[in-house]
Design an enzyme around this catalytic site. Sequence first.
Site, mmCIF file in Angstrom:
data_model
loop_
_atom_site.group_PDB
_atom_site.id
_atom_site.type_symbol
_atom_site.label_atom_id
_atom_site.label_comp_id
_atom_site.label_asym_id
_atom_site.label_seq_id
_atom_site.Cartn_x
_atom_site.Cartn_y
_atom_site.Cartn_z
ATOM 1 N N TYR A 69 13.510 -7.328 5.867
ATOM 2 C CA TYR A 69 12.210 -6.672 5.683
ATOM 3 C C TYR A 69 11.835 -6.512 4.214
ATOM 4 O O TYR A 69 10.677 -6.676 3.840
ATOM 5 C CB TYR A 69 12.118 -5.371 6.486
ATOM 6 N N GLU B 17 8.409 -8.119 2.636
ATOM 7 C CA GLU B 17 7.443 -7.157 2.100
ATOM 8 C C GLU B 17 7.101 -7.493 0.641
ATOM 9 O O GLU B 17 5.928 -7.513 0.252
ATOM 10 C CB GLU B 17 8.011 -5.736 2.181
ATOM 11 N N GLU C 65 -6.239 -1.389 22.126
ATOM 12 C CA GLU C 65 -6.595 -1.376 23.554
ATOM 13 C C GLU C 65 -5.965 -2.554 24.301
ATOM 14 O O GLU C 65 -5.815 -2.524 25.518
ATOM 15 C CB GLU C 65 -8.116 -1.368 23.748
ATOM 16 N N HIS D 149 -12.251 1.444 22.681
ATOM 17 C CA HIS D 149 -12.938 0.200 22.380
ATOM 18 C C HIS D 149 -13.914 0.399 21.225
ATOM 19 O O HIS D 149 -14.564 1.443 21.152
ATOM 20 C CB HIS D 149 -13.715 -0.250 23.632
ATOM 21 N N CYS E 114 14.297 6.311 -0.740
ATOM 22 C CA CYS E 114 12.981 6.207 -0.102
ATOM 23 C C CYS E 114 11.869 6.621 -1.066
ATOM 24 O O CYS E 114 10.879 5.912 -1.239
ATOM 25 C CB CYS E 114 12.963 7.076 1.153
ATOM 26 N N CYS F 282 10.699 3.199 0.445
ATOM 27 C CA CYS F 282 9.504 3.265 1.300
ATOM 28 C C CYS F 282 8.224 3.635 0.553
ATOM 29 O O CYS F 282 7.199 2.968 0.705
ATOM 30 C CB CYS F 282 9.685 4.295 2.411
ATOM 31 N N LYS G 188 7.074 1.302 -2.382
ATOM 32 C CA LYS G 188 6.829 0.006 -1.733
ATOM 33 C C LYS G 188 5.477 0.006 -1.034
ATOM 34 O O LYS G 188 4.662 -0.896 -1.209
ATOM 35 C CB LYS G 188 7.982 -0.262 -0.752
#
Length: 455
Positions: free
Chosen positions: A174, A178, A436, A431, A40, A45, A48
């Site tokens: 993934y 990516e 939302e 908002h 990682c 991770c 990346k």
Amino acid sequence: MDFDLFVIGGGSAGVRCARIAAGHGARVGIAEERFWGGTCVNVGCVPKKLLVQAGEYGGWADDAAGFGWTIKKGPHNWARLIAAKDAEISRLNGIYKRLLDGAGAQIFEARATFIDAHTLDVGGKRVTAQHIVIGTGGHPVRLPIPGAELGIISDDAFYLPTMPKRVAVIGSGYIAVEFAGIFAALGAQVDLVYRQPLPLRGFDQDMREALAEALTAQGITLHPGSRPQQLAADGDERVLTLNDGRALRTDLVFFATGRAPATQNLGLENAGVQTNDAGAVIIDQNLRTTAPGVYAMGDVTDRLNLTPVAIAEGHALADSLFGRNPRSISLRNVATAVFSTPPVATVGLTEEQAAEHGPVDVYVSRFTPMRHTLSGRARKSTMKLVVDQASQKVVGAHMLGEDAPEIMQGLAIALVMGATKADFDRTIGIHPTAAEEYVTMRTRTRVAGVAKAAE
Ligand SMILES: Cc1cc2nc3c(=O)[nH]c(=O)nc-3n(C[C@H](O)[C@H](O)[C@H](O)COP(=O)(O)OP(=O)(O)OC[C@H]3O[C@@H](n4cnc5c(N)ncnc54)[C@H](O)[C@@H]3O)c2cc1C
């Protein structure tokens, strides 16, 4: 015995397990043969995401014109990015090592292999421990085609000396999508070659379709239903031949074709630790292997290969063995993200999985994010809720769009708590945000799974 616990592998799972166990007062040893922090931190991770972020700046520079800015985008300096990334990674390596030292664990910078269930060879030294935990992770694998060695794997992608002008990424998991996004955002011409009709097998169908559209909008050329047959070199060029006879000419071929658990040459047979057909260590709910006193956690067990899962398992094991707090972790409703451009994030069941159990109400919203009403960029967001009709519990949430991973972490709490659609509806939105939308989805898009339930 030399140690109460010996941890093999200083990755996400191993570092956490060793640190927490030492904190509980156990005598702990840990061996790492390559890099502290594991995949990682070093080739996963963290670097990346830094590369993904590098790509985002280019897009923002383009988009700024719609907001009145005059920004002249110069060329991207790959070498400078990689040097900055390397400096950050070595800072993190240092932190991981200091954390272990500080907790009182004894560090071995060496490879560990089993002599028996309580004895290891650690860099030529014999070490004994009452409990041994395997946290050796996994490694990338290339397709078994002629010339595969001419292509790179994800470990190499983080250290390329220059940015290629053309890249063919093989795969549609993934890591493939990516890196396709990273290379495209940094200016490369990208081909994405994969066997499936859509990328991200196993993800919700609406997200897979939306992602295929987004990748195309990013300028990536998709080659679904394609199986590479061979890879050859023609001078500096690479020639990738596909099953339909087409030959893709490119500068770099990147195999993002899966990962295998790191269980080879570990001496597992000496300890009686069994693996499955994929080479993953077989474990029970409590991370126990088939050998008493030997445990395994994280990617080497090949279940949900994510850093937070590995960390949670390492922590739970240390608490169980030495913290008088026996516990296991649940792999249900683990949120996950794909840092494509834009990202995908998801928690819970896909519509297809949920429909297997009975009727589900499906809510889908697809819209142009506010930023792109002015930027002029053709980019859509897709948000989706899957609701079990009988209980009205929200069993799945999915999103493709900017900030999807940040939004999904909060929704994961709601799903873990068993929130219903009515709970979502009585929540007041913030908002103006995209998030939302999740609390204002009033009109059901469709019902799925009815036929199945009626059977
Ligand atoms: C390109 C890429 C991107 C990723 N992105 C994400 C992401 O965005 N989010 C996410 O959650 N996950 C991501 N992951 C997955 C994540 O990196 C892994 O799930 C995680 O690192 C697993 O931790 P681990 O401790 O099980 O194994 P690892 O982190 O792989 O650690 C295992 C360690 O054991 C060492 N080791 C192996 N054998 C021995 C031995 N015999 N003796 C001593 N040491 C040994 C290895 O050198 C390694 O350091 C990504 C992975 C890749 C490859």
